[in-house]
Design a protein around this motif. Sequence first.
Motif, PDB file in Angstrom:
ATOM      1  N   THR A  51       0.815  -1.215   0.000  1.00  0.00           N
ATOM      2  CA  THR A  51       0.000   0.000   0.000  1.00  0.00           C
ATOM      3  C   THR A  51       0.847   1.263   0.000  1.00  0.00           C
ATOM      4  OG1 THR A  51      -0.157   0.040   2.425  1.00  0.00           O
ATOM      5  CG2 THR A  51      -1.861  -1.192   1.216  1.00  0.00           C
ATOM      6  N   SER A  52       2.124   1.159   0.312  1.00  0.00           N
ATOM      7  CA  SER A  52       3.025   2.314   0.307  1.00  0.00           C
ATOM      8  C   SER A  52       4.427   1.819  -0.020  1.00  0.00           C
ATOM      9  CB  SER A  52       2.995   3.040   1.654  1.00  0.00           C
ATOM     10  OG  SER A  52       3.444   2.175   2.688  1.00  0.00           O
ATOM     11  N   GLY A  53       5.330   2.786  -0.255  1.00  0.00           N
ATOM     12  CA  GLY A  53       6.675   2.408  -0.664  1.00  0.00           C
ATOM     13  C   GLY A  53       6.703   1.691  -1.988  1.00  0.00           C
ATOM     14  N   LEU A  54       5.804   2.096  -2.881  1.00  0.00           N
ATOM     15  CA  LEU A  54       5.630   1.389  -4.153  1.00  0.00           C
ATOM     16  C   LEU A  54       6.285   2.166  -5.293  1.00  0.00           C
ATOM     17  CD1 LEU A  54       1.822   0.543  -3.761  1.00  0.00           C
ATOM     18  CD2 LEU A  54       3.768  -0.921  -3.164  1.00  0.00           C
ATOM     19  N   ARG A  55       6.593   1.429  -6.356  1.00  0.00           N
ATOM     20  CA  ARG A  55       7.118   2.049  -7.569  1.00  0.00           C
ATOM     21  C   ARG A  55       6.540   1.331  -8.780  1.00  0.00           C
ATOM     22  NH1 ARG A  55      10.919  -1.629  -5.957  1.00  0.00           N
ATOM     23  NH2 ARG A  55      11.901  -2.894  -7.594  1.00  0.00           N
ATOM     24  N   GLU A  56       6.408   2.056  -9.865  1.00  0.00           N
ATOM     25  CA  GLU A  56       5.918   1.461 -11.111  1.00  0.00           C
ATOM     26  C   GLU A  56       7.063   0.768 -11.829  1.00  0.00           C
ATOM     27  OE1 GLU A  56       4.271   2.914 -15.432  1.00  0.00           O
ATOM     28  OE2 GLU A  56       3.487   3.948 -13.643  1.00  0.00           O
ATOM     29  N   VAL A  57       6.816  -0.466 -12.262  1.00  0.00           N
ATOM     30  CA  VAL A  57       7.813  -1.250 -12.982  1.00  0.00           C
ATOM     31  C   VAL A  57       7.572  -1.179 -14.482  1.00  0.00           C
ATOM     32  CG1 VAL A  57       8.803  -3.550 -13.314  1.00  0.00           C
ATOM     33  CG2 VAL A  57       8.119  -2.798 -11.021  1.00  0.00           C
ATOM     34  N   SER A  58       6.328  -1.352 -14.894  1.00  0.00           N
ATOM     35  CA  SER A  58       6.006  -1.320 -16.325  1.00  0.00           C
ATOM     36  C   SER A  58       4.502  -1.154 -16.483  1.00  0.00           C
ATOM     37  CB  SER A  58       6.464  -2.613 -17.017  1.00  0.00           C
ATOM     38  OG  SER A  58       5.755  -3.725 -16.511  1.00  0.00           O
ATOM     39  N   ARG A  59       4.126  -0.888 -17.726  1.00  0.00           N
ATOM     40  CA  ARG A  59       2.690  -0.854 -18.009  1.00  0.00           C
ATOM     41  C   ARG A  59       2.462  -1.222 -19.471  1.00  0.00           C
ATOM     42  NH1 ARG A  59       3.247   5.107 -17.892  1.00  0.00           N
ATOM     43  NH2 ARG A  59       2.838   5.904 -19.989  1.00  0.00           N
ATOM     44  N   SER A  60       1.262  -1.732 -19.733  1.00  0.00           N
ATOM     45  CA  SER A  60       0.859  -2.068 -21.102  1.00  0.00           C
ATOM     46  C   SER A  60      -0.633  -1.816 -21.225  1.00  0.00           C
ATOM     47  CB  SER A  60       1.180  -3.533 -21.426  1.00  0.00           C
ATOM     48  OG  SER A  60       0.490  -4.392 -20.541  1.00  0.00           O
ATOM     49  N   THR A  61      -1.075  -1.568 -22.447  1.00  0.00           N
ATOM     50  CA  THR A  61      -2.482  -1.238 -22.687  1.00  0.00           C
ATOM     51  C   THR A  61      -3.004  -2.070 -23.842  1.00  0.00           C
ATOM     52  OG1 THR A  61      -2.139   1.024 -21.907  1.00  0.00           O
ATOM     53  CG2 THR A  61      -4.114   0.614 -23.207  1.00  0.00           C
ATOM     54  N   ARG A  62      -4.239  -2.490 -23.724  1.00  0.00           N
ATOM     55  CA  ARG A  62      -4.888  -3.236 -24.804  1.00  0.00           C
ATOM     56  C   ARG A  62      -6.359  -2.850 -24.844  1.00  0.00           C
ATOM     57  NH1 ARG A  62      -7.488  -8.592 -23.523  1.00  0.00           N
ATOM     58  NH2 ARG A  62      -7.851  -8.599 -21.262  1.00  0.00           N
ATOM     59  N   THR A  63      -6.991  -3.201 -25.946  1.00  0.00           N
ATOM     60  CA  THR A  63      -8.428  -3.008 -26.077  1.00  0.00           C
ATOM     61  C   THR A  63      -9.125  -4.338 -25.854  1.00  0.00           C
ATOM     62  OG1 THR A  63      -8.161  -1.195 -27.642  1.00  0.00           O
ATOM     63  CG2 THR A  63     -10.299  -2.299 -27.606  1.00  0.00           C
ATOM     64  N   VAL A  64     -10.147  -4.337 -25.020  1.00  0.00           N
ATOM     65  CA  VAL A  64     -10.968  -5.524 -24.772  1.00  0.00           C
ATOM     66  C   VAL A  64     -12.246  -5.373 -25.574  1.00  0.00           C
ATOM     67  CG1 VAL A  64     -12.191  -6.888 -23.039  1.00  0.00           C
ATOM     68  CG2 VAL A  64     -10.001  -5.795 -22.456  1.00  0.00           C
ATOM     69  N   SER A  65     -12.451  -6.254 -26.529  1.00  0.00           N
ATOM     70  CA  SER A  65     -13.642  -6.219 -27.378  1.00  0.00           C
ATOM     71  C   SER A  65     -14.340  -7.568 -27.293  1.00  0.00           C
ATOM     72  CB  SER A  65     -13.265  -5.927 -28.836  1.00  0.00           C
ATOM     73  OG  SER A  65     -12.671  -4.655 -28.949  1.00  0.00           O
ATOM     74  N   GLU A  66     -15.570  -7.553 -26.858  1.00  0.00           N
ATOM     75  CA  GLU A  66     -16.336  -8.795 -26.702  1.00  0.00           C
ATOM     76  C   GLU A  66     -17.785  -8.547 -27.099  1.00  0.00           C
ATOM     77  OE1 GLU A  66     -14.066 -10.698 -22.789  1.00  0.00           O
ATOM     78  OE2 GLU A  66     -15.891  -9.523 -22.524  1.00  0.00           O
ATOM     79  N   ASN A  67     -18.405  -9.587 -27.587  1.00  0.00           N
ATOM     80  CA  ASN A  67     -19.846  -9.624 -27.781  1.00  0.00           C
ATOM     81  C   ASN A  67     -20.360 -10.863 -27.078  1.00  0.00           C
ATOM     82  OD1 ASN A  67     -20.207  -7.324 -29.676  1.00  0.00           O
ATOM     83  ND2 ASN A  67     -18.926  -8.590 -31.004  1.00  0.00           N
ATOM     84  N   TYR A  68     -21.410 -10.717 -26.316  1.00  0.00           N
ATOM     85  CA  TYR A  68     -21.971 -11.880 -25.635  1.00  0.00           C
ATOM     86  C   TYR A  68     -23.479 -11.718 -25.501  1.00  0.00           C
ATOM     87  CZ  TYR A  68     -22.043  -9.065 -21.273  1.00  0.00           C
ATOM     88  OH  TYR A  68     -22.276  -8.118 -20.309  1.00  0.00           O
ATOM     89  N   ARG A  69     -24.123 -12.812 -25.170  1.00  0.00           N
ATOM     90  CA  ARG A  69     -25.578 -12.821 -25.060  1.00  0.00           C
ATOM     91  C   ARG A  69     -25.979 -13.328 -23.684  1.00  0.00           C
ATOM     92  NH1 ARG A  69     -29.929 -12.306 -28.388  1.00  0.00           N
ATOM     93  NH2 ARG A  69     -31.812 -13.490 -27.896  1.00  0.00           N
ATOM     94  N   MET A  70     -26.920 -12.639 -23.084  1.00  0.00           N
ATOM     95  CA  MET A  70     -27.450 -13.005 -21.776  1.00  0.00           C
ATOM     96  C   MET A  70     -28.787 -13.736 -21.926  1.00  0.00           C
ATOM     97  SD  MET A  70     -25.410 -11.781 -19.290  1.00  0.00           S
ATOM     98  CE  MET A  70     -26.425 -11.405 -17.851  1.00  0.00           C
ATOM     99  N   THR A  71     -29.219 -14.391 -20.857  1.00  0.00           N
ATOM    100  CA  THR A  71     -30.567 -14.958 -20.815  1.00  0.00           C
ATOM    101  C   THR A  71     -31.520 -14.049 -20.054  1.00  0.00           C
ATOM    102  OG1 THR A  71     -30.005 -16.203 -18.807  1.00  0.00           O
ATOM    103  CG2 THR A  71     -29.719 -17.325 -20.922  1.00  0.00           C
TER     104      THR A  71
END
Length: 857
Positions: free
Chosen positions: A69-89
């Motif tokens: 929760t503290s004393g943290l540092r960023e190591v790396s990051r990456s980004t992507r797009t999440v694309s989904e289609n689904y059907r509910m009941t």
Amino acid sequence: MRKTLVLAGVFALLSGALPAQAAAEIQAVTANVTHDPGNGTFSLTVQREGRTVVSPSPVGIRTAAADLTSGLREVSRSTRTVSENYRMTTGKRLDRTVRHTETRISIAGAGNARFDLVVRVADDGVAYRYELPEATDVLSEASAFSIPANANAWLMPYNPQHENRRFRTTAGGASAGEYGNPSLFEVGQDFVLLTESNVDGRYAGSSLRHTGGGVYQVQLKDQRVAGARIGPWRTVIVGDLATVTESTLVDDLAEPSRIADTSWIRPGKVAWSWLSEHSSPSDFERQKVYVDFAARNGWPYVLVDEGWSDKWVPELTRYARAKGVDILLWFHWNRLDTAAEREATLPLLQRWGVKGVKVDFMESDSQVRYQFYDAILADTAQRKLMINFHGSTIPHGLARTWPHLLTMEAVHGAEQLPLPDGNPIQPFTRNVVGSMDFTPVSLEVGPKVTSIGHEIALPVVFESGWTHFADKPEAYDRYPEALRFLDQVPTVWQQTELVNGYPGETAVFARRNGERWFVGGIAVGGARTMTAPLNFLGPGPWLVETIRDNGRSDVTRTSSRMSASDTLSVQVPANGGFAAVICPATEGRTTCYNSIPQVPATSLTITPTNSVTAKPGSTFEVTGSFTVNSIRPVMDVVLKPTAPEGWTVAGNPVTTRLLRQGEVLSGKWTVQVPVTARSGGFEVPIAAEYRVPDFPQVHVAKAVRGLVPLTGQAYVSDLPFDSATNGWGPVERDMSNGESGGGDGRPMSIAGTTYTKGIGVHAESEVVISLGGTCRAFTAKVGMDDETTSPGSSVFQVVGDGRVLQQSGVLRTGDAPLAFNVDITGVQVLSLKVTDGGDGKNFDHANWAEAHIACNA
């Protein structure tokens, strides 16, 4: 210097790192993850169109291995797009599209301990979760949400069944303490709904603890979450009121469906008797009245709540299915909380023809209880049994992962006999996150402070895959115009629109099923004019049938032709409401109402009609003849028997593509009783299944009944029961009654003497065993179990073929055991009954110790 990562929908991926101002201009919702290198903390800020709706709020997690929760540092990051289609009941709309930007930030703390912060941004909100490199115990989260103190808030004091009343306050003015998800806030011109998604047995649920000043801290409901690796999504739904209300973000974040074939999952309306007449679920004849009512009104289900008996449920199921109605059964969750109980019970329900279960009283957000949800959802899916959770947690997207989950309670619903002021809060809070089993439309049961128009609007304003109606058939029949509307309302929607409203005041919704729109509006407080702009409609003239109040006698229905540019205006009384059905105004069309489908009249005869005595290793013959008595033909008819598990049938099913009025389909089969068949009663149902328009499949059945006679000697606890009813929890074998769960008893003990064999019961109780007239003696030692902490009292009866053969006097806790030695020569059916001793059934834990039956070889 603080470092800020701006996450703003798909454009963050396409354009790289955007300045906050540019990101806000491109995307309505943005999430800013900020690192403070001074103390090594990370925080999250959420904005909409440049306006801050969630101020910088801490993120981080504490595990048994590290404080991250503290004393943290960023190591790396990456980004992507999440694309989904689904059907509910179920839900606000069946077809869903997901377009999220997901950024994964790898973060390290002291000793290079790590976690990934995964943030998703959507048009309707922001969510984040923690992912650990390996499974470990989680102790707490730093996760919190900082809401402006002056923001209006609609909160519910937390309880584990999520059934407290919601109330209006402000984010800062709410008392310190725990509040339940979801919690709604009005931040200027924007709304924010806080909740969680994709919580299952890998984690524990949480509440929101208000620590002051509008800060709401995520508080896990376990002090230690065992073996966690991927946490749930901390979810912030953001937008105007319509965006928040229509959001599917909770489902969008959940795991995909684990059921490939959902064709057996069927939402629909349910007739339900418990609220209007609590004792009725124990009454076979009364439940048939509910079946008849459901059949003539086109409601596909009847829920038989607490009190049903396995003595008559199979027959009720056959009676209902022949009318195009299916049966759902209530269970206390601890009747199904072990794998052994589910393996014994769920296949039995399948054989009876039951289509679903209502599981009640879980009342916990612990990881262990969530593991129960996981297990029973998997097991019911395997058995093609639909499910409804009561006394439960809130929806977390489970209905996407397990689409046979039709609805959940977690609401201050009709069972609490609520005042109406909470009704216009629920669709903007609880119902946003998933189907809500409010059990609406109380016309005569309950406080009766809302108008009839308000009540009949609730199945439109509130969404639930199964809608369990609260009142009895006679009540609905006294309001025929209201009932006609209820008969039309579906429970499946292709589209949902918030027309207008404000939490706690009014709510007007439009939902589309096929070509028809259904509008429901409710209000609390004084009489007023309610309006519904019809701009959700497409082009062309529309036929609008408006259902409005007419005093307390009923509602009235009027028709008009309108267009999408018109506004529907309705005068409503105090605590009033209205409904409408809208359909294309095609030439010659005079109503939007559809006819109520009915199954054709048919008949089925079987032989033998008398009880069959079938010894192990023997065979007997059964026949069936199915006739259509209606002018409507039936299609794809299959006539066949179903033997008990382990038995075999010689002869193939009899089939025909089409069966017309007066035509008969007949078959004959030989049933083989295995040499290992257990003694007791049995049924061989003979069923005709067929298709007809408007019904997925109709099942008409009757059962050949018989008995495998008991031979030799046996303890009663080792024999199958024809039926067993009990005053508290299930009848227990070789242990005391214990508590309400199965298998939770102790060693049986009467006046200090312990017994290893017998049955433990609680008054009023009855255990029924078929003997077949081959037995000669029943023996037992009876008395009150020593586990009772207050004096209990009971009377024991041995009943043979309806006649009392021996009866004790009143036995009390501490009395010495009484010996029974009963002549049962020639008895076909033996019943062991325990009644209370005249002072009520409390503490009446009774034992049939060493209960034993001796029979002829």
